[in-house]
Write an enzyme that holds these catalytic residues in place. Sequence first.
Site, PDB file in Angstrom:
ATOM      1  N   TYR A 290       9.566 -44.718  36.054  1.00 52.51           N
ATOM      2  CA  TYR A 290      10.800 -44.432  36.795  1.00 52.51           C
ATOM      3  C   TYR A 290      10.929 -42.922  36.993  1.00 52.51           C
ATOM      4  O   TYR A 290      10.974 -42.160  36.028  1.00 52.51           O
ATOM      5  CB  TYR A 290      12.016 -44.959  36.032  1.00 52.51           C
ATOM      6  N   TYR A 335      13.272 -44.433  47.254  1.00 55.37           N
ATOM      7  CA  TYR A 335      14.106 -44.599  46.078  1.00 55.37           C
ATOM      8  C   TYR A 335      14.968 -45.832  46.266  1.00 55.37           C
ATOM      9  O   TYR A 335      15.942 -45.818  47.010  1.00 55.37           O
ATOM     10  CB  TYR A 335      14.979 -43.367  45.827  1.00 55.37           C
TER      11      TYR A 335
END
Lengths: 383, 147
Positions: A290, A335
């Site tokens: 992440y 994203y």
Amino acid sequence: MTIRNKNRQPVVAGLHALPYSKDIGITERHSGALAILGALDDAGLSADDVEGLTRYVWQPTTEMEMARVTGIPNLKWFGAQDYGGGAGPPTVALACAAIELGVIDVAVVWRSRNRSSGGRPWAGQMLAEGQDQFERPFGIVRPADGIALIVRLWMKQFGWTREDFGRVAIDVRGMANRNPMAMMHHKTLDMEQYLSSRWIAEPLCLFDNCLETDGALAIVLVAAERARDLNASHRPAYVTGYALGSGPQVYAMTNYYGEQLGVSPNAYVAPELWKNTGLKPEDIDVAQIYDAFTPQVPLFFQEFGFCGEDEGADYLKSGECIPYNTSGGGLSEAYVHGFNLIVEGARQIRGDSTSQVKDPKHTVVTGGNVVPTGAMVLSKEPW
Amino acid sequence: MNAATPLPPKPVADRDTQPFWDAVAEHRLVVQRCSECGRWIWQPRPLCPDCHSPDLVWTDVGGDASVVSWTVLHPPVLTVWQDKLPFVLLLVELNDAPGVRMVGQLVDRAGTLLQTDGTSEGVDFDAPVSLRWRVDEAGQTLPAWAR
């Protein structure tokens, strides 16, 4: 190790991602439905087969709304996982647990988010309640503002430099340059550009921050015994295991009031992941980390034990570093709260990545390590 | 103020946090301390996380603190601060309440938000800072910190 029944092992049997854009031109309800239907088609299943839906708490479309839109006749399992970008692997885990228990055979997990065209979520939040009342009125408004305070501490604790963060931004940009789907496919990045970019919240500059993207993705999870019946043309990705974690006195995004200053929730996820999967860092061939912010990457490598506990930045430049964020990640592909990392993990196991690692056996996928979060391992072979 | 006037985020107190904001209005900084085990507690809450005592005493603390970390915020953040950026945001630890860390803005000695030229105004790890009271753009009093 967790209880294992080979028939009940969850398998990623289908996946789909809509093209990323700055303005997708449809609602998150609409794009999410298209992603789900695409993933079901990829798995050789239909909406009639779906028994479970799980989502992020931040997903504006509920499971019931999505079931209505896609015509799923009955949901036997549903629920949502909180904490923003920490929710990716935990949302998958919520579906996997029901499959392993035999409650359902088929579940869909999705994330659709108009994070570009829909505006910045913090801009209109003028009432600061709960933990926000001690933060937002003082200036912690954007995600980067809260993270910047802990990043500066990490730089002090671990000896990290801005060049270490720049290396991450440049590495993942290289992956995006090979991925035609990536928002940054045509834009290269070098250290000079990185170091001369504008500040957002020091020590974080523009290229330390992820993109702002409209995107929609979904995966279909199926119990192994059911997956054998599917006439899928692609290789299944087996969910070998997962773990969630918080640590003590945890705060999402501003985790600096407790005694263990600088320790992220991932430090608690990591040993549980290795225990639950029976694997160790040396078994992992490729990682999907992440990366809403570049410093999360060296922190991942050291907290998951790929190197010493303060050696994440050295590991990244060591030549021993495994490939990571092979689609370009949140920094350079899109994203979408980390869901593209989940899909890319399954693509690596299938052999479909644009930066394909040679015959990977295991890939680790993580959620955001500045919030309560989780991680999982996808594998080529079953239990 | 009309609806078009940009405002900063407004702290919304609840029963567990109201005493903090009541004290702030009187220019007093208070932190909960457990009367059973002595633990300092931040952020505010109804029970001590160690011994579960509900007898948490709002305790006046002095205004000396040291810098744990800091950032310089650059635009765009919110419209209301557009002409005040860049400014420095601090994470400080209170000298009187070990382990209690709070977020606050860097102000001058009069309590006015310090706009910087992009530097961090000489702020460094462990630098001493002292409590000031800043009145924000909506008239809300906030604890803030001066070098």
